[in-house]
Design an enzyme around this catalytic site. Structure first.
Site, PDB file in Angstrom:
ATOM      1  N   GLY A 392       0.698  -1.272   0.232  1.00  0.00           N
ATOM      2  CA  GLY A 392       0.093   0.067   0.377  1.00  0.00           C
ATOM      3  C   GLY A 392       0.812   1.104  -0.074  1.00  0.00           C
ATOM      4  O   GLY A 392       2.258   1.440  -0.036  1.00  0.00           O
ATOM      5  N   PHE A 394       2.467   3.185   2.145  1.00  0.00           N
ATOM      6  CA  PHE A 394       3.797   3.025   3.339  1.00  0.00           C
ATOM      7  C   PHE A 394       4.590   1.923   3.629  1.00  0.00           C
ATOM      8  O   PHE A 394       5.721   1.771   3.357  1.00  0.00           O
ATOM      9  CB  PHE A 394       3.050   3.116   4.732  1.00  0.00           C
ATOM     10  CG  PHE A 394       2.075   3.957   4.503  1.00  0.00           C
ATOM     11  CD1 PHE A 394       2.271   5.339   5.359  1.00  0.00           C
ATOM     12  CD2 PHE A 394      -0.087   3.930   5.189  1.00  0.00           C
ATOM     13  CE1 PHE A 394       1.715   6.639   5.901  1.00  0.00           C
ATOM     14  CE2 PHE A 394      -0.235   4.914   5.819  1.00  0.00           C
ATOM     15  CZ  PHE A 394       0.247   5.905   5.844  1.00  0.00           C
ATOM     16  N   VAL A 397       2.399  -4.853   3.648  1.00  0.00           N
ATOM     17  CA  VAL A 397       1.709  -5.745   4.263  1.00  0.00           C
ATOM     18  C   VAL A 397       1.752  -6.854   4.473  1.00  0.00           C
ATOM     19  O   VAL A 397       2.059  -7.475   3.636  1.00  0.00           O
ATOM     20  CB  VAL A 397       0.346  -5.177   4.260  1.00  0.00           C
ATOM     21  CG1 VAL A 397      -0.695  -5.379   5.452  1.00  0.00           C
ATOM     22  CG2 VAL A 397      -0.120  -3.900   4.651  1.00  0.00           C
ATOM     23  N   GLU A 456      -5.661  -5.886  13.154  1.00  0.00           N
ATOM     24  CA  GLU A 456      -5.511  -6.902  13.812  1.00  0.00           C
ATOM     25  C   GLU A 456      -6.132  -8.011  12.727  1.00  0.00           C
ATOM     26  O   GLU A 456      -5.784  -7.001  11.118  1.00  0.00           O
ATOM     27  CB  GLU A 456      -7.883  -6.513  13.974  1.00  0.00           C
ATOM     28  CG  GLU A 456      -8.335  -8.042  13.782  1.00  0.00           C
ATOM     29  CD  GLU A 456     -10.025  -7.499  14.425  1.00  0.00           C
ATOM     30  OE1 GLU A 456     -10.955  -7.962  14.061  1.00  0.00           O
ATOM     31  OE2 GLU A 456      -9.826  -6.111  15.030  1.00  0.00           O
ATOM     32  N   ASP A 502     -10.551   9.004   4.937  1.00  0.00           N
ATOM     33  CA  ASP A 502     -10.253   8.167   3.451  1.00  0.00           C
ATOM     34  C   ASP A 502     -11.345   7.490   3.947  1.00  0.00           C
ATOM     35  O   ASP A 502     -11.049   6.327   3.241  1.00  0.00           O
ATOM     36  CB  ASP A 502      -8.920   8.133   3.056  1.00  0.00           C
ATOM     37  CG  ASP A 502      -8.416   7.223   1.906  1.00  0.00           C
ATOM     38  OD1 ASP A 502      -8.929   7.925   1.022  1.00  0.00           O
ATOM     39  OD2 ASP A 502      -7.043   7.222   1.859  1.00  0.00           O
TER      40      ASP A 502
HETATM   41  P1  ADP Z   1      -1.721   1.326   3.154  1.00  0.00           P
HETATM   42  O1  ADP Z   1      -2.746   1.980   3.729  1.00  0.00           O
HETATM   43  O2  ADP Z   1       0.180   1.388   2.860  1.00  0.00           O
HETATM   44  O3  ADP Z   1      -1.674   2.067   1.847  1.00  0.00           O
HETATM   45  P2  ADP Z   1      -3.454  -0.561   2.851  1.00  0.00           P
HETATM   46  O4  ADP Z   1      -4.110  -1.304   3.386  1.00  0.00           O
HETATM   47  O5  ADP Z   1      -3.625  -0.950   1.038  1.00  0.00           O
HETATM   48  O6  ADP Z   1      -2.502  -0.373   2.304  1.00  0.00           O
HETATM   49  O7  ADP Z   1      -2.665  -2.861   2.590  1.00  0.00           O
HETATM   50  C1  ADP Z   1      -2.292  -3.520   1.304  1.00  0.00           C
HETATM   51  C2  ADP Z   1      -2.970  -4.394   1.295  1.00  0.00           C
HETATM   52  O8  ADP Z   1      -3.044  -6.008   2.493  1.00  0.00           O
HETATM   53  C3  ADP Z   1      -4.697  -4.621   1.223  1.00  0.00           C
HETATM   54  O9  ADP Z   1      -5.270  -4.240   0.460  1.00  0.00           O
HETATM   55  C4  ADP Z   1      -5.200  -6.002   1.422  1.00  0.00           C
HETATM   56  O10 ADP Z   1      -5.346  -7.032   0.418  1.00  0.00           O
HETATM   57  C5  ADP Z   1      -3.835  -5.784   2.667  1.00  0.00           C
HETATM   58  N1  ADP Z   1      -4.226  -5.765   4.083  1.00  0.00           N
HETATM   59  C6  ADP Z   1      -3.815  -4.814   4.436  1.00  0.00           C
HETATM   60  N2  ADP Z   1      -4.307  -4.957   6.273  1.00  0.00           N
HETATM   61  C7  ADP Z   1      -5.008  -5.409   6.463  1.00  0.00           C
HETATM   62  C8  ADP Z   1      -5.143  -6.696   7.438  1.00  0.00           C
HETATM   63  N3  ADP Z   1      -5.679  -5.826   8.315  1.00  0.00           N
HETATM   64  N4  ADP Z   1      -5.844  -7.779   7.542  1.00  0.00           N
HETATM   65  C9  ADP Z   1      -5.461  -8.781   6.694  1.00  0.00           C
HETATM   66  N5  ADP Z   1      -4.770  -7.635   5.431  1.00  0.00           N
HETATM   67  C10 ADP Z   1      -4.862  -7.049   4.877  1.00  0.00           C
END
Ligand code: ADP
Ligand code: MG
Length: 640
Positions: A392, A394, A397, A456, A502
């Site tokens: 994502g 940042f 993940v 989580e 957002d």
């Molecule tokens: P950022 O906030 O850094 O832009 P994201 O939140 O979009 O990153 O996370 C990238 C991807 O990782 C998401 O599209 C999702 O598929 C996966 N992901 C992120 N957080 C979780 C979570 N808590 N549980 C399961 N999958 C997650």
């Protein structure tokens, strides 16, 4: 928007308009319509309403409140409430507390703008020319108790709403602390949920994560000692050991069904279907609380006729006038477990005999609200990384385990992508945000670089991908339930005055049971990337932004509401890109001059009208999340 009718059989007390008229109690069919509450004579044989007996115009209502039941009141008069209007109180007795709450909530909602709403009321009955609470002998005497706001926050809601409409001058009673209260018990005889002193049953085992935690063993009883933190309660086990437990691991034993594996207390229809379809066993079943308060539903999955897809059926457990339970008439039982036992051996009219109980309980404990009471800095050596989930804003993940056993998602913050110190400060606040429809922040690892954000883990991943790829032939109820999950998480954020900034399907995640949770709230404030933070940037969420954000960068809970409308549209288009054919600068032009998203095919007029209210030009005319949650809930209630 027009409110649909609500109908219910209640017992009504005669109004004693004359002092000498006798008290009597009669069953009446109450109908709440757009402009009045009417009550009718009712024929139980034919199940029909007969002649109209009376009605109250909604605009004359001044207060709706519970009443403390009479001493030695018979079982059918345990849940009274009062509707106060210009002719005094009308007393109505409900069969259950839940139905009473529903009616109070509905009526309060429709009368919330009435002129003469009262601030005080009488918590006991007017009887034989006297108020039983304060002994005053004048029927018009001002109430002796300040209105409660505890009842599920309903009074709060109208209060807040009124504030945003036109502030009422404070009454003298409100300015003073309202001390000299009569020595009666509080007017809410039925408190929701456990309280200190209550006994709860562990639905799941919980191995202690922090030294101050108490171990929970499934199906054992615990006494609640303290609940000052809503999510970590201090409790004592049967050996006298004390410590903190995650509140979402225990349940108060209210109806005696908690100990049965087939009983899934807080499960809704679409979660039940999701679970039964996942198990995919002919005769899979469970018992859940019905959407009708105080009732239960048996959900059954059948692959009869050799179908490969299978079908879900939902049967309400009915009660006879003698208090017996039945699914199929002529098979009555004195208890629900007896009824289930019978239908485990005989289909007796159901699509299938109840062959295998399906439960979401067995091994999938919910995520506790953190990694132990009071923990927020996490030791990175306690984390193991299992697989990459995505990438994502940042950085990467990952999915991993904490202490080898607890699922977590770990955001590894790419250096230079976040203003870290500001975030770390804010993380302490965000740790306190706790709601079942928000992705829980468990803690941070800040002693090394890159820093980690540990949250989580939701196994069904991002909602946008889920809508586009996973969801096949969703039912209208399922789509609306997803919307409801988001409204509830957001109503909580709104109540904490926390702005998401957002909100979009890409920032929602899907749990194993199909629940939707909102994530990444407030994080955009810490992004170091002009393309994302400036409204002219290529990564700015232009498609989710209202005119006041596009033109003046004015963020508020009302800009979250706009984004929620767009998110609802994403749900109903199964993940289409909003304003597909327009580029960002065209969107800014067109949306600020009145263009709105079209009605998705899967959304009916009522659903579309809910999303459209989110896109009102004037921010202050948009609803609150609390109102949206209640509108969505009402619509769901009608659909079931
Ligand atoms: P950022 O906030 O850094 O832009 P994201 O939140 O979009 O990153 O996370 C990238 C991807 O990782 C998401 O599209 C999702 O598929 C996966 N992901 C992120 N957080 C979780 C979570 N808590 N549980 C399961 N999958 C997650
Ligand atoms: Mg994100």
């Amino acid at each position: 928007m027009s409110e649909r009718n609500l109908e219910q059989l209640f017992i009504k007390r005669s109004q004693q308009k004359k002092k000498t008229s006798p008290l009597n109690y009669k069953e009446r069919l109450f109908v709440l319509s757009d402009d009045k509450i009417s009550y009718y004579d009712y024929d139980p044989e034919k199940g029909k309403k007969k002649s109209l007996k009376g009605s109250i115009e909604l605009e004359k209502i001044k207060c709706v409140e519970t009443v403390i039941p009479e001493d030695n009141s018979p079982p059918e008069r345990q849940f009274p409430f009062q509707i106060i209007y210009d002719e005094g109180p009308l007393y109505v007795f409900s069969k259950s507390d839940d139905i009473r709450k529903l009616w109070i909530r509905k009526i309060r909602h429709v009368v919330r703008f009435n002129k003469d709403l009262m601030h005080k009321y009488h918590p006991r009955f007017w009887e034989d020319g006297i108020w039983r609470c304060c002994q005053q002998a004048v029927k018009q005497a001002m109430g002796c108790r300040v209105l409660e706001t505890r009842n599920g926050g309903f009074a709060n809601r109208s209060e807040r709403h009124r504030k945003s409409q036109k502030p009422l001058p404070p009454t003298p009673e409100e300015e003073k602390p309202s001390r000299p209260l009569p020595p009666q018990p509080p007017p809410q005889p039925q408190q929701q949920g456990p309280c200190p002193g209550s006994t709860v049953i562990a639905e799941y085992s919980y191995p202690p994560m922090a030294p101050t935690d108490l171990e929970l063993r499934k199906d054992e009883e615990y006494t609640i000692l303290e609940m000052s933190d809503a999510n970590w309660w201090k409790a004592r086990d049967k050996y006298g050991k004390e410590g903190y437990i995650p509140a979402n691991y225990v349940t108060e034993a209210t109806n005696g069904l908690e100990k049965f594996e087939w009983y899934c207390k807080n499960m809704n229809r679409s979660q039940a279907e999701h679970l039964m379809r996942t198990e995919n066993k002919d005769g899979g079943f469970l018992v859940r609380d019905s959407s009708k308060a105080g009732k239960y539903t048996v959900s059954v999955f059948s692959k009869a006729g050799g179908e490969t897809v299978g079908m879900c059926k939902h049967y309400n457990i009915c009660t006879t006038s003698q208090g017996q339970f039945y699914l199929a008439q002529s098979h009555n039982f004195s208890s629900i477990p007896d009824l289930i036992n019978y239908h485990q051996h005989n289909s007796a009219g159901l699509v299938s005999r109840l062959k295998h109980f399906v439960s979401n309980r067995a091994d999938s404990a919910p995520s506790p609200f953190g990694l132990g009471y009071g923990v927020w800095e996490i030791d990175p050596t306690h984390l193991t990384f299992i697989k990459e989930l995505g990438c994502g804003q940042f950085g990467v993940v990952k999915y991993g385990k904490w202490q080898g056993q607890h699922d977590v998602a770990i955001k590894m913050i790419k250096e230079g992508s976040m203003s870290e110190l500001d975030f770390i400060e804010e993380a302490k606040v965000m740790m306190k945000l706790r709601h079942q429809n928000l992705v829980q922040l468990y803690g941070v690892c800040t002693t090394q670089r890159p820093i980690y954000i540990v949250t989580e883990f939701l196994s069904n991943g991002c909602l946008l991908t889920y809508l586009r790829e996973t969801l096949k032939g969703p039912t209208p109820i399922h789509l609306l339930e997803m919307c409801k999950d988001v409204t509830e998480g957001m109503a909580y954020l709104e109540s904490q005055q926390f702005i998401h900034r957002d909100l979009a399907a890409r920032n929602c995640l899907v749990a194993a049971n199909g629940d939707i949770k909102v994530t990444d709230f407030g994080l955009s404030r810490y992004v170091l990337d002009d393309e994302y933070t400036s409204s002219a940037g290529t990564k700015f969420p232009v498609r989710w932004s209202p005119p006041e954000v596009l033109l003046y960068c004015k963020f508020s809970s009302k800009s979250d509401i706009w984004a929620y409308g767009v998110l609802m549209w994403e749900i109903y288009t199964l993940g289409k890109m909003p304003y597909e054919r327009l580029n960002n600068s065209e969107i800014v032009d067109k949306v600020s001059t009145g263009l709105r998203l079209y009605r998705p095919q899967l959304a009916n007029e009522r659903v579309y009208s809910i999303m459209s209210t989110c896109w009102r030009e004037k921010a202050e005319e948009r609803p609150t999340f609390e109102e949206l949650a209640s509108n969505v809930q009402d619509l769901l209630y009608e659909m079931q």
